[in-house]
Enzyme design. Sequence first.
Site, PDB file in Angstrom:
ATOM      1  N   ASP A  95       0.783  -1.261  -0.160  1.00 62.99           N
ATOM      2  CA  ASP A  95       0.043   0.023  -0.022  1.00 62.99           C
ATOM      3  C   ASP A  95       0.945   1.113   0.185  1.00 62.99           C
ATOM      4  OD1 ASP A  95      -2.773   0.992   2.126  1.00 62.99           O
ATOM      5  OD2 ASP A  95      -2.343   1.532   0.035  1.00 62.99           O
ATOM      6  N   SER A  96       0.114   2.362  -0.443  1.00 67.30           N
ATOM      7  CA  SER A  96       1.032   3.795  -0.653  1.00 67.30           C
ATOM      8  C   SER A  96       1.353   4.472   0.622  1.00 67.30           C
ATOM      9  CB  SER A  96       0.433   4.315  -1.636  1.00 67.30           C
ATOM     10  OG  SER A  96      -0.875   4.533  -1.344  1.00 67.30           O
ATOM     11  N   GLY A  97       0.615   4.354   1.817  1.00 72.90           N
ATOM     12  CA  GLY A  97       0.979   4.821   2.943  1.00 72.90           C
ATOM     13  C   GLY A  97       0.077   6.180   3.430  1.00 72.90           C
ATOM     14  N   GLY A  98      -0.492   6.657   2.436  1.00 74.61           N
ATOM     15  CA  GLY A  98      -1.572   7.838   2.876  1.00 74.61           C
ATOM     16  C   GLY A  98      -2.553   7.143   3.673  1.00 74.61           C
ATOM     17  N   PHE A  99      -3.465   6.031   3.543  1.00 73.68           N
ATOM     18  CA  PHE A  99      -4.234   5.185   4.328  1.00 73.68           C
ATOM     19  C   PHE A  99      -4.007   5.321   5.759  1.00 73.68           C
ATOM     20  CE2 PHE A  99      -8.186   3.284   5.089  1.00 73.68           C
ATOM     21  CZ  PHE A  99      -7.945   2.476   6.130  1.00 73.68           C
ATOM     22  N   ASP A 149      -3.075   7.947  -2.338  1.00 72.84           N
ATOM     23  CA  ASP A 149      -4.426   8.485  -2.524  1.00 72.84           C
ATOM     24  C   ASP A 149      -4.683   9.036  -1.242  1.00 72.84           C
ATOM     25  OD1 ASP A 149      -4.359   6.040  -1.178  1.00 72.84           O
ATOM     26  OD2 ASP A 149      -6.463   5.838  -1.658  1.00 72.84           O
ATOM     27  N   GLN A 192     -11.517   6.525  -5.716  1.00 72.15           N
ATOM     28  CA  GLN A 192     -12.281   6.857  -4.599  1.00 72.15           C
ATOM     29  C   GLN A 192     -13.467   7.582  -5.023  1.00 72.15           C
ATOM     30  OE1 GLN A 192     -11.458   6.638  -1.721  1.00 72.15           O
ATOM     31  NE2 GLN A 192      -8.986   6.103  -1.715  1.00 72.15           N
ATOM     32  N   GLY A 219     -11.480   3.794  -0.217  1.00 71.90           N
ATOM     33  CA  GLY A 219     -12.528   4.450   0.280  1.00 71.90           C
ATOM     34  C   GLY A 219     -13.690   3.478   0.789  1.00 71.90           C
ATOM     35  N   ASP A 269      -8.152  -7.737   0.505  1.00 72.65           N
ATOM     36  CA  ASP A 269      -7.138  -8.022   1.659  1.00 72.65           C
ATOM     37  C   ASP A 269      -7.795  -7.547   3.112  1.00 72.65           C
ATOM     38  OD1 ASP A 269      -6.716  -4.981   1.106  1.00 72.65           O
ATOM     39  OD2 ASP A 269      -5.900  -5.538   3.173  1.00 72.65           O
ATOM     40  N   CYS A 307     -13.298 -28.518   7.835  1.00 69.47           N
ATOM     41  CA  CYS A 307     -12.098 -27.673   7.370  1.00 69.47           C
ATOM     42  C   CYS A 307     -10.946 -28.805   7.240  1.00 69.47           C
ATOM     43  CB  CYS A 307     -11.605 -26.473   8.172  1.00 69.47           C
ATOM     44  SG  CYS A 307      -9.949 -25.758   7.664  1.00 69.47           S
ATOM     45  N   CYS A 309      -7.666 -28.010   6.949  1.00 72.91           N
ATOM     46  CA  CYS A 309      -6.292 -27.266   7.096  1.00 72.91           C
ATOM     47  C   CYS A 309      -5.567 -28.078   8.027  1.00 72.91           C
ATOM     48  CB  CYS A 309      -6.529 -25.783   7.494  1.00 72.91           C
ATOM     49  SG  CYS A 309      -6.875 -25.420   9.218  1.00 72.91           S
ATOM     50  N   CYS A 312      -6.749 -27.809  11.487  1.00 75.63           N
ATOM     51  CA  CYS A 312      -8.072 -28.760  11.982  1.00 75.63           C
ATOM     52  C   CYS A 312      -7.739 -30.377  11.966  1.00 75.63           C
ATOM     53  CB  CYS A 312      -9.353 -28.320  11.069  1.00 75.63           C
ATOM     54  SG  CYS A 312      -9.777 -26.601  11.523  1.00 75.63           S
ATOM     55  N   HIS A 338      -5.287 -20.928  10.924  1.00 78.37           N
ATOM     56  CA  HIS A 338      -6.724 -21.618  10.347  1.00 78.37           C
ATOM     57  C   HIS A 338      -7.609 -20.424   9.743  1.00 78.37           C
ATOM     58  CE1 HIS A 338     -10.918 -23.276  10.276  1.00 78.37           C
ATOM     59  NE2 HIS A 338     -11.189 -22.149  10.642  1.00 78.37           N
TER      60      HIS A 338
HETATM   61  C1  APQ Z   1      -2.052  -3.073   3.573  1.00 79.16           C
HETATM   62  C2  APQ Z   1      -3.222  -2.474   3.665  1.00 79.16           C
HETATM   63  C3  APQ Z   1      -3.961  -2.344   2.454  1.00 79.16           C
HETATM   64  S1  APQ Z   1      -5.311  -1.878   2.260  1.00 79.16           S
HETATM   65  C4  APQ Z   1      -5.494  -0.472   3.288  1.00 79.16           C
HETATM   66  C5  APQ Z   1      -6.601   0.153   2.849  1.00 79.16           C
HETATM   67  C6  APQ Z   1      -7.998  -0.138   3.384  1.00 79.16           C
HETATM   68  C7  APQ Z   1      -9.127   0.544   2.840  1.00 79.16           C
HETATM   69  N1  APQ Z   1     -10.244   0.239   3.597  1.00 79.16           N
HETATM   70  C8  APQ Z   1      -9.130   1.816   2.325  1.00 79.16           C
HETATM   71  C9  APQ Z   1      -8.065   2.293   1.757  1.00 79.16           C
HETATM   72  C10 APQ Z   1      -7.979   3.089   0.638  1.00 79.16           C
HETATM   73  O1  APQ Z   1      -8.757   3.697   0.328  1.00 79.16           O
HETATM   74  N2  APQ Z   1      -6.653   3.638   0.160  1.00 79.16           N
HETATM   75  C11 APQ Z   1      -5.631   2.979   0.543  1.00 79.16           C
HETATM   76  N3  APQ Z   1      -4.468   3.279  -0.033  1.00 79.16           N
HETATM   77  N4  APQ Z   1      -5.631   1.940   1.507  1.00 79.16           N
HETATM   78  C12 APQ Z   1      -6.698   1.457   1.991  1.00 79.16           C
END
Ligand code: APQ
Length: 375
Positions: A95-99, A149, A192, A219, A269, A307, A309, A312, A338
Amino acid sequence: MEPAIKYRLIKKEKHTGARLGEIVTPHGTFKTPMFMPVGTQASVKTMAPEDLKEMGAGIILSNTYHLWLRPGEDIVEKAGGLHKFMNWDRGVLTDSGGFQVFSLAKLRDISEEGVAFKSHLNGEKLFLSPEKAIHVENALGADIMMSFDECPPFFESYDYVKKSVERTSRWAERGLIAHQNPATQGLFGIVQGAGFEDLRRQSARDLVGMDFPGYSIGGLSVGESKGEMNRVLDFTTPMLPEDKPRYLMGVGSPDALIDGVIRGVDMFDCVLPTRIARNGTTMTSQGRLVVKNAKYSEDFRPLDPKCDCYVCKNYTRAYIRHLIKADETFGIHLTSYHNLYFLINLMHQVQDAIEQDNLLEFREAFFEEYGYNEN
Ligand SMILES: CCCSCc1cc(N)cc2c(=O)[nH]c(N)nc12
């Protein structure tokens, strides 16, 4: 130049928007729909790479924000990148870090340039711009990188979200220019627009015009109801190209995964499976099971009798409950393993249902046992 990331649409499910596909990365080709375990600080908590391979994980996630702050992207780069650093030879997405700045850091100040904030670790004043985020992701060496973002609150005003969407599009363009390794690292744009259909359309139109190899739907999963999430997905996924992967960020309950696939999402994820595992909550075909509850103290069945796995097959609810109550970390390893397997395997079952064009029947049967409510 060959793009780093390619998507192959194998089959569209007859009765829904679901797709069976393959995502081709420099570290392997993986079938979709898929669930991606989150390893925020270059480790999926309590999981060894061998565990992740055994459970069928293809792509795992890490976080630019966390790894920039600690240990620093320069150390990871010197190690040969994230794959070498964490001994993982399959896919990595960052991920890019903004969140994370908005969810973790204190005293943030957002501007056209980027986001000024204080580190959640030591209060140090820092600044994250689209260029810096892309530089860190290049240094980390992920196969799939996210654009920088802003994820506005879902219930924010229309005017604020419109300005935010327009700035996120400008940031995406700046990120494309700053990206150093497009041949080996695929950069996804993040759509977004909160719950506003016209702003989602504006965001999608801007980003599709920049021809990213894949698109994330951001978003969402930020406190809105499942009904709201599904409403937004209903009009957003059709705005995205069919021949590119769609990644719904931060979504990970079993019901949300199935409903996201039905609306055309390919990748998911969420920290949910490992987060709830840490307090002894597990996902089973009969719904959630809180294994630390006293009623399981002499229950010698597996967490989920359905399950197959490793956990289990070899351990009981009574033993796992004992470990959790005794604060034995092996207990958290077992519940985490699990839960991750449950979601990865759920996507394999969904792939089969798409193949057989009976995804809606699968959904009905799954929810019948699992239990489901819209909100
Ligand atoms: C490792 C985490 C990845 S998902 C993190 C995340 C989670 C959620 N719910 C929304 C966003 C989003 O709008 N923008 C960004 N960059 N990341 C988000």
